[in-house]
Design a protein around this motif. Sequence first.
Motif, PDB file in Angstrom:
ATOM      1  N   ILE A   1       0.795  -1.334  -0.014  1.00  0.00           N
ATOM      2  CA  ILE A   1       0.077  -0.331   0.254  1.00  0.00           C
ATOM      3  C   ILE A   1       0.957   0.815  -0.267  1.00  0.00           C
ATOM      4  CG2 ILE A   1      -1.692   1.205   1.024  1.00  0.00           C
ATOM      5  CD1 ILE A   1      -3.121  -0.957   2.732  1.00  0.00           C
ATOM      6  N   TRP A   2       0.895   1.757  -1.136  1.00  0.00           N
ATOM      7  CA  TRP A   2       1.544   3.468  -1.456  1.00  0.00           C
ATOM      8  C   TRP A   2       0.854   4.119  -0.420  1.00  0.00           C
ATOM      9  CZ3 TRP A   2       6.399   2.383  -3.421  1.00  0.00           C
ATOM     10  CH2 TRP A   2       6.542   1.419  -4.303  1.00  0.00           C
ATOM     11  N   LEU A   3       2.446   5.650   0.396  1.00  0.00           N
ATOM     12  CA  LEU A   3       1.767   6.502   1.027  1.00  0.00           C
ATOM     13  C   LEU A   3       2.544   7.237   0.251  1.00  0.00           C
ATOM     14  CD1 LEU A   3       2.337   4.935   4.662  1.00  0.00           C
ATOM     15  CD2 LEU A   3       0.524   5.331   3.566  1.00  0.00           C
ATOM     16  N   ARG A   4       1.547   7.619  -0.837  1.00  0.00           N
ATOM     17  CA  ARG A   4       2.075   9.079  -1.610  1.00  0.00           C
ATOM     18  C   ARG A   4       2.359  10.202  -0.724  1.00  0.00           C
ATOM     19  NH1 ARG A   4       3.934   6.071  -5.967  1.00  0.00           N
ATOM     20  NH2 ARG A   4       2.595   4.125  -6.043  1.00  0.00           N
ATOM     21  N   SER A   5       1.262  10.497   0.326  1.00  0.00           N
ATOM     22  CA  SER A   5       1.498  12.157   1.132  1.00  0.00           C
ATOM     23  C   SER A   5       0.888  11.864   2.219  1.00  0.00           C
ATOM     24  CB  SER A   5       0.535  12.745   0.683  1.00  0.00           C
ATOM     25  OG  SER A   5      -1.162  12.222   0.216  1.00  0.00           O
ATOM     26  N   LYS A   6       1.482  12.489   3.274  1.00  0.00           N
ATOM     27  CA  LYS A   6       1.081  12.772   5.293  1.00  0.00           C
ATOM     28  C   LYS A   6       0.071  12.614   5.250  1.00  0.00           C
ATOM     29  CE  LYS A   6       1.505  15.720   8.451  1.00  0.00           C
ATOM     30  NZ  LYS A   6       2.623  16.823   8.806  1.00  0.00           N
ATOM     31  N   GLU A   7      -1.480  13.265   4.140  1.00  0.00           N
ATOM     32  CA  GLU A   7      -2.102  13.316   4.052  1.00  0.00           C
ATOM     33  C   GLU A   7      -3.124  12.444   3.676  1.00  0.00           C
ATOM     34  OE1 GLU A   7      -0.018  17.061   3.435  1.00  0.00           O
ATOM     35  OE2 GLU A   7      -0.379  15.468   2.265  1.00  0.00           O
ATOM     36  N   LYS A   8      -2.765  11.449   3.167  1.00  0.00           N
ATOM     37  CA  LYS A   8      -3.341  10.435   2.795  1.00  0.00           C
ATOM     38  C   LYS A   8      -2.697   8.947   3.915  1.00  0.00           C
ATOM     39  CE  LYS A   8      -5.904  11.525  -0.545  1.00  0.00           C
ATOM     40  NZ  LYS A   8      -7.563  11.112  -0.888  1.00  0.00           N
ATOM     41  N   ILE A   9      -2.455   9.372   4.515  1.00  0.00           N
ATOM     42  CA  ILE A   9      -1.379   8.030   5.404  1.00  0.00           C
ATOM     43  C   ILE A   9      -2.738   6.895   6.520  1.00  0.00           C
ATOM     44  CG2 ILE A   9      -0.111   7.224   7.562  1.00  0.00           C
ATOM     45  CD1 ILE A   9       2.514   9.693   6.301  1.00  0.00           C
ATOM     46  N   ALA A  10      -3.588   7.995   7.079  1.00  0.00           N
ATOM     47  CA  ALA A  10      -4.488   7.864   7.487  1.00  0.00           C
ATOM     48  C   ALA A  10      -5.444   6.895   7.459  1.00  0.00           C
ATOM     49  CB  ALA A  10      -4.874   8.839   9.393  1.00  0.00           C
ATOM     50  N   PHE A  11      -5.987   6.979   6.256  1.00  0.00           N
ATOM     51  CA  PHE A  11      -7.110   6.753   5.248  1.00  0.00           C
ATOM     52  C   PHE A  11      -6.068   5.663   4.437  1.00  0.00           C
ATOM     53  CE2 PHE A  11      -7.985   6.323   0.679  1.00  0.00           C
ATOM     54  CZ  PHE A  11      -9.179   5.578   0.890  1.00  0.00           C
ATOM     55  N   LYS A  12      -5.077   5.500   4.002  1.00  0.00           N
ATOM     56  CA  LYS A  12      -3.808   4.279   4.172  1.00  0.00           C
ATOM     57  C   LYS A  12      -4.000   2.837   5.051  1.00  0.00           C
ATOM     58  CE  LYS A  12      -3.819   5.432  -0.800  1.00  0.00           C
ATOM     59  NZ  LYS A  12      -2.251   5.503  -1.006  1.00  0.00           N
ATOM     60  N   LEU A  13      -3.582   3.834   6.210  1.00  0.00           N
ATOM     61  CA  LEU A  13      -3.760   2.421   7.437  1.00  0.00           C
ATOM     62  C   LEU A  13      -5.187   1.948   7.384  1.00  0.00           C
ATOM     63  CD1 LEU A  13      -1.511   4.437   9.497  1.00  0.00           C
ATOM     64  CD2 LEU A  13      -1.053   2.831   8.847  1.00  0.00           C
ATOM     65  N   GLU A  14      -5.804   2.746   7.283  1.00  0.00           N
ATOM     66  CA  GLU A  14      -7.459   2.466   7.444  1.00  0.00           C
ATOM     67  C   GLU A  14      -7.628   1.054   6.753  1.00  0.00           C
ATOM     68  OE1 GLU A  14     -11.856   3.687   9.569  1.00  0.00           O
ATOM     69  OE2 GLU A  14     -10.591   5.058   8.056  1.00  0.00           O
ATOM     70  N   LEU A  15      -7.571   1.327   5.439  1.00  0.00           N
ATOM     71  CA  LEU A  15      -7.865   0.700   4.555  1.00  0.00           C
ATOM     72  C   LEU A  15      -6.741  -1.045   4.659  1.00  0.00           C
ATOM     73  CD1 LEU A  15      -7.009   2.395   1.067  1.00  0.00           C
ATOM     74  CD2 LEU A  15      -9.159   1.596   1.863  1.00  0.00           C
ATOM     75  N   ALA A  16      -5.711  -0.739   5.099  1.00  0.00           N
ATOM     76  CA  ALA A  16      -4.401  -2.308   5.195  1.00  0.00           C
ATOM     77  C   ALA A  16      -5.710  -3.009   7.095  1.00  0.00           C
ATOM     78  CB  ALA A  16      -3.357  -1.619   6.223  1.00  0.00           C
ATOM     79  N   LEU A  17      -5.956  -1.822   7.489  1.00  0.00           N
ATOM     80  CA  LEU A  17      -6.641  -2.363   8.715  1.00  0.00           C
ATOM     81  C   LEU A  17      -8.118  -3.681   8.641  1.00  0.00           C
ATOM     82  CD1 LEU A  17      -5.939   0.491  11.548  1.00  0.00           C
ATOM     83  CD2 LEU A  17      -4.793  -1.623  11.416  1.00  0.00           C
ATOM     84  N   GLU A  18      -8.465  -2.932   7.623  1.00  0.00           N
ATOM     85  CA  GLU A  18      -9.499  -3.578   7.366  1.00  0.00           C
ATOM     86  C   GLU A  18     -10.447  -4.741   6.290  1.00  0.00           C
ATOM     87  OE1 GLU A  18     -12.709  -2.486   9.034  1.00  0.00           O
ATOM     88  OE2 GLU A  18     -11.302  -1.145  10.436  1.00  0.00           O
ATOM     89  N   ASP A  19      -9.202  -4.326   4.962  1.00  0.00           N
ATOM     90  CA  ASP A  19      -9.327  -5.516   4.199  1.00  0.00           C
ATOM     91  C   ASP A  19      -8.044  -5.508   3.378  1.00  0.00           C
ATOM     92  OD1 ASP A  19      -9.857  -7.170   2.659  1.00  0.00           O
ATOM     93  OD2 ASP A  19     -11.205  -6.589   1.893  1.00  0.00           O
ATOM     94  N   SER A  20      -7.137  -6.116   3.589  1.00  0.00           N
ATOM     95  CA  SER A  20      -5.775  -5.741   2.602  1.00  0.00           C
ATOM     96  C   SER A  20      -5.442  -6.885   2.343  1.00  0.00           C
ATOM     97  CB  SER A  20      -4.505  -5.657   3.669  1.00  0.00           C
ATOM     98  OG  SER A  20      -4.483  -6.363   5.129  1.00  0.00           O
ATOM     99  N   ARG A  21      -6.356  -8.375   1.935  1.00  0.00           N
ATOM    100  CA  ARG A  21      -6.238  -9.570   1.303  1.00  0.00           C
ATOM    101  C   ARG A  21      -5.779  -9.343   0.229  1.00  0.00           C
ATOM    102  NH1 ARG A  21     -12.121 -11.647   1.784  1.00  0.00           N
ATOM    103  NH2 ARG A  21     -12.498  -9.592   1.684  1.00  0.00           N
TER     104      ARG A  21
END
Length: 228
Positions: free
Chosen positions: A171-191
């Motif tokens: 999962i790419w973190l391409r900006s500081k502002e998107k980290i929380a959103f991407k972390l939530e994606l990782a926690l919810e469904d990363s199959r």
Amino acid sequence: MSKEDFFKDYNLDISKKYICFSGDDITTCPDDQHYLNDVAEAVEELNRTGKYNLGIIFRRCPVDFSDRYDKVLEKHRNLIVSLAPEWKQLGSSWNATLPTKEDLKLQINTILYTEAVVNLASSMVFDYAVFDKPCLYLNYNVSNKEDENWNPQKVYNFVHFRSMPSGDEVIWLRSKEKIAFKLELALEDSRETVNGAKNWFEKINLFPAQNASERIWKEIEEIGNKCT
């Protein structure tokens, strides 16, 4: 180790779920301390929603002996727990610092009891994939850069990243502002991400991976037989 024993031995909060931040050496990533701060702020943002109760386990690069993380660790002392690798320093240079059996135990249990790993370009992506857990790769420039001539893309342009089958293995973190959103994606469904990472691992590694030691000893034995 059991989760209860691991959390007790390393003063972790049993009520929290943890994200691992895996550090880089200062040459590979001079801005690593700023990335850790950005991730900590994103975790705090998620915690404020009331949906999560997250913490961060910080595992520094085993050959990074700098104090560059100290201010961030102090600032977020109620959020970040630093579990330093248990490597043995046999000399003053980085290549004279060697892993121990104790650190293998620490690393395996850290992976087992964290939800995901965040880093810049680390092979920890494969360690976590083995445990069906995702990796998030940092890939943006911080505002307070330590070296204006460095950027993360220099690292991702290294030849070994050409082996990534599609680019969706992390999962790419391409900006500081998107980290929380991407972390939530990782926690919810990363199959899908984890399956991609496993495919990447199979591409670069001889399988079954758990027989690596057996294959190494076999090769050593064959080399020894040729020398006699």
